[in-house]
Design a protein around this motif. Sequence first.
Motif: not given
Length: 292
Positions: A13-25, A258-264
């Motif tokens: 779920a966090v990886k998918k969110t990261s893709q969305i935020t990267k696209a919005m950026n 990305k930091e949350l993915v590393r922690t998880l």
Amino acid sequence: MATLRDIKRKIDAVKKTSQITKAMNMVAAAKLRGAQQNMEQFHPYATKFNEVISRLASGVEDDGRFELLKPRDEVKKIELILLTPDRGLCGSFNNNLIVTAEKFIKAKQAEGIEVSLVAVGKKGADYFRRRTVEISKRVTGLLNKPSYDDAVELGSNAISNFENGICDEVYVIYSNFVSIVRQVPATFKLLPIAPEAASGGEGAGNVEYLFEPSHEALLNDLLPNYVFIELLEFLYQTAVGEHASRMAAMENATSNCKELVRTLSLVYNKARQAGITKELMDIVGGAEALRK
């Protein structure tokens, strides 16, 4: 304790969110380039026009011929034009503008001055709609692609209210674009127009001009245009600030993901290792029991 499946689901779920935020950026960065280019092309014209108006208005006698230059003897009501975006996800950008407007309104009300709000942008309008502030007009969509026609419509309404005595002063709160990483909320007194000292070289204020047509005819035509051009300049700066803030916010969100993915992932690996160790201990314990 969360199971391995739950942790894996969170990572996905966090990886998918990261893709969305990267696209919005990336979208915000593309819009920022276009908006910044428009602002930089328009800014020199707005600066020079302001200088011309300052030179012309500084030579006008205070005889009341020009309504837009005439300050009121007593200020009872103020019209405040608040420029905010229609969308969020741009960090503290909206909040800074709203807080500035709220402080301005409270300060004027404490002086016994009534404040009427023209909300340009959905965020500001939605916030003050739930407060005890009179919203005389609500406009949305101007920051998507600022245009001179929008500035004319907004400025004509302000000029009409000022000339008809509906308000005694007009202020604008906008985002002053300093740099990509810094946007500062600013308050500007739009009406009545206050002539400033003419800029330029030494003794520039003593230069005499020949006007064709007359001085009065020029000012009657240029003063409303000054209001329109200032508003368009503020719209450009606020639009650029919005895109810059959103780009920075989405970049920070992507980094946090990305930091949350590393922690998880670390939690997942520890839980997986603990499960394997437990299974090995069960096997060893069973073998020892069989041997005895």
